[in-house]
Design an enzyme around this catalytic site. Structure first.
Site, mmCIF file in Angstrom:
data_model
loop_
_atom_site.group_PDB
_atom_site.id
_atom_site.type_symbol
_atom_site.label_atom_id
_atom_site.label_comp_id
_atom_site.label_asym_id
_atom_site.label_seq_id
_atom_site.Cartn_x
_atom_site.Cartn_y
_atom_site.Cartn_z
ATOM 1 N N SER A 47 0.819 -1.216 0.000
ATOM 2 C CA SER A 47 0.000 0.000 0.000
ATOM 3 C C SER A 47 0.852 1.265 0.000
ATOM 4 C CB SER A 47 -0.935 0.015 1.210
ATOM 5 O OG SER A 47 -1.870 -1.032 1.160
ATOM 6 N N GLY A 230 -4.372 -1.986 -0.813
ATOM 7 C CA GLY A 230 -3.564 -1.659 -1.979
ATOM 8 C C GLY A 230 -3.351 -0.165 -2.111
ATOM 9 N N GLY A 232 -2.828 3.658 -4.341
ATOM 10 C CA GLY A 232 -3.399 4.438 -5.431
ATOM 11 C C GLY A 232 -4.771 5.013 -5.136
ATOM 12 N N CYS A 258 -9.306 -2.027 3.762
ATOM 13 C CA CYS A 258 -8.546 -0.864 3.296
ATOM 14 C C CYS A 258 -8.978 -0.445 1.881
ATOM 15 C CB CYS A 258 -7.049 -1.153 3.388
ATOM 16 S SG CYS A 258 -6.017 0.334 3.258
ATOM 17 N N PHE A 259 -8.139 -0.635 0.872
ATOM 18 C CA PHE A 259 -8.526 -0.318 -0.503
ATOM 19 C C PHE A 259 -9.801 -1.074 -0.866
ATOM 20 C CE2 PHE A 259 -7.905 -0.353 -5.186
ATOM 21 C CZ PHE A 259 -7.609 0.985 -5.403
ATOM 22 N N GLN A 262 -12.852 0.821 0.059
ATOM 23 C CA GLN A 262 -13.177 1.867 -0.910
ATOM 24 C C GLN A 262 -13.811 1.273 -2.165
ATOM 25 O OE1 GLN A 262 -9.276 3.550 -1.235
ATOM 26 N NE2 GLN A 262 -9.259 4.201 0.905
ATOM 27 N N ASN A 300 -3.499 2.529 7.088
ATOM 28 C CA ASN A 300 -2.595 3.072 6.085
ATOM 29 C C ASN A 300 -3.425 3.453 4.867
ATOM 30 O OD1 ASN A 300 -0.690 3.672 4.171
ATOM 31 N ND2 ASN A 300 0.011 1.560 3.892
ATOM 32 N N GLY A 302 -4.688 7.050 2.311
ATOM 33 C CA GLY A 302 -4.715 8.473 2.006
ATOM 34 C C GLY A 302 -5.967 8.888 1.274
ATOM 35 N N PHE A 303 -6.854 7.913 0.999
ATOM 36 C CA PHE A 303 -8.157 8.172 0.386
ATOM 37 C C PHE A 303 -9.233 7.610 1.300
ATOM 38 C CE2 PHE A 303 -5.200 8.311 -3.095
ATOM 39 C CZ PHE A 303 -5.693 9.278 -3.958
ATOM 40 N N HIS A 348 -6.890 -2.284 9.261
ATOM 41 C CA HIS A 348 -6.245 -3.572 9.027
ATOM 42 C C HIS A 348 -6.434 -4.520 10.207
ATOM 43 C CE1 HIS A 348 -3.992 -2.617 5.298
ATOM 44 N NE2 HIS A 348 -4.154 -1.383 5.743
ATOM 45 N N GLU A 350 -5.779 -7.548 10.268
ATOM 46 C CA GLU A 350 -4.649 -8.481 10.322
ATOM 47 C C GLU A 350 -3.442 -7.872 11.021
ATOM 48 O OE1 GLU A 350 -3.357 -5.866 7.105
ATOM 49 O OE2 GLU A 350 -5.292 -6.621 7.773
#
Length: 373
Positions: A47, A230, A232, A258-259, A262, A300, A302-303, A348, A350
């Protein structure tokens, strides 16, 4: 560690220190992590691809580098660069196989040390994460030229990066003991501790590339589908969102991290936005609005998803709700379908590194798959 190095930000701010790790030039988005431990897990987390990580812990490298704690296959370091205040002059850990700096050099990761990381973090906290570069050796030049190099790189906003960190080929992580369930895990930058958590619970994980189609997923006849973390901008991940909608339409149990949170949010009709400086650390409190419980989590990102605490909304797959938010700033930390067939969290469970308050979510996914049989 020797020679001059500079951390250059796109707004013209320059921090001068000494070279740490490989010598040369690296470009990426400057972000900071507030974790006081777990630097090996941070450096190997996919990530962090294309990001220069500033460590807030004052001393880094005490425990060296080992062959057990990496969060990527092959122990690959994914950060673009690393900025620290005080690199430990010695390694003291019985598992260590070498020093942190030796590993940075081996993997050609350009870093910088002996800078005022507190000043860097305050700057990023106020101005936001931004384009940056670390320069040392022959890459050093006039500051104005370095700023132009930094500004010329692609922004993280609009960056489609999942395909750059995803496995090119599918692989299987077998369960510990007899298999109870089969999960199709879409690798958008998956951390190795996630399949390990599945394996401990008797789950066989088929880890698939981010380019996998719904047909490839369905051919596995999985009991559930997992969307990984992940890097981006999630607004670019149209293929993965489309596949997720097909999974939801088929009624297959789904869990995202996480990703993946989203992606599920987008599949349910929510939009995403870039945060000012994001959440990166291992002590971030999250409220579960169904129970009122607060979990301390590792994060972790940023979006984030647009939404409000407890917000209910209609989707083509039934009613959905914003299930979790951050206790610090109200950022959306989880969404789910009201019938429970799909859920995801921004943090997370995990851990690796971090607290295990939310590890029960893996068991919740198992309960969902059991109920679907």
């Amino acid at each position: 560690m020797s020679g001059k190095a500079q951390l250059v930000l796109e707004d013209g701010r320059v921090f001068t220190g000494t070279a740490f790790g490989a010598i040369g030039q690296t470009l990426g988005e400057a972000v900071f992590s507030t974790g006081m431990s777990g630097y090996q897990e941070t450096l190997t987390d996919p990530s962090y691809h294309r990001q220069i990580v500033v460590a807030t812990a004052p001393q880094i490298g005490n425990t060296g580098w080992n062959g057990e704690d990496a969060e990527s296959r092959g122990d690959k370091i994914w950060v673009a660069g690393y900025a620290v205040r005080d690199p430990s002059p010695r390694v003291s850990n019985w598992r260590a196989t070498g020093s942190l700096e030796d590993e940075l050099i081996r993997q050609r990761i350009v870093g910088i040390a002996r800078i005022d990381t507190r000043a860097v973090v305050r700057h990023l906290r106020t101005r936001g994460s931004m384009k940056a570069g670390v320069f040392s050796g022959d890459a050093l030049a006039d500051p104005d030229e370095l700023v132009q190099r930094v500004r010329g790189q692609q922004s993280m906003l609009g960056a489609d990066l999942a395909g750059e960190v995803s496995t090119p080929d599918a692989y299987i992580v077998e369960p510990e003991g007899p298999p109870r369930f089969t999960v199709a895990a879409l690798d958008l930058g998956i951390k190795t501790n996630t399949p390990r958590n599945f394996a401990r619970r008797g789950i066989r994980s088929h880890v698939l590339p981010s380019s996998a189609t719904f047909e490839q997923i369905a051919d596995l006849r999985p009991d559930g589908v997992f969307l990984s973390n992940g890097p981006g901008d999630p607004a670019t991940a149209d293929h993965i969102v489309a596949v997720t909608r097909e999974v939801l339409g088929a009624g297959i149990p789904l869990f995202g991290i996480c990703f993946g949170n989203q992606i599920l949010g987008r599949a349910l009709g929510l939009s995403t936005y870039k945060m000012v400086f994001g959440h990166r650390g291992i002590n971030i409190p999250v409220i579960d609005h169904a129970t009122g419980r607060v979990a301390v989590t590792a994060q972790n990102h940023g979006f984030a998803l647009q939404g409000e605490a407890g917000q209910s909304f209609d989707t083509p797959f039934g009613a959905a709700v914003v299930s979790h938010t951050c206790a610090n700033d109200g950022v959306v930390e989880g969404v789910k379908l009201a019938d429970g067939r799909a859920f995801s969290v921004q943090y997370h469970p995990e851990a690796a590194a971090g607290p295990h308050d939310a590890n029960y979510l893996f068991d919740q996914f198992i309960e969902l798959m059991e109920g679907d049989r």
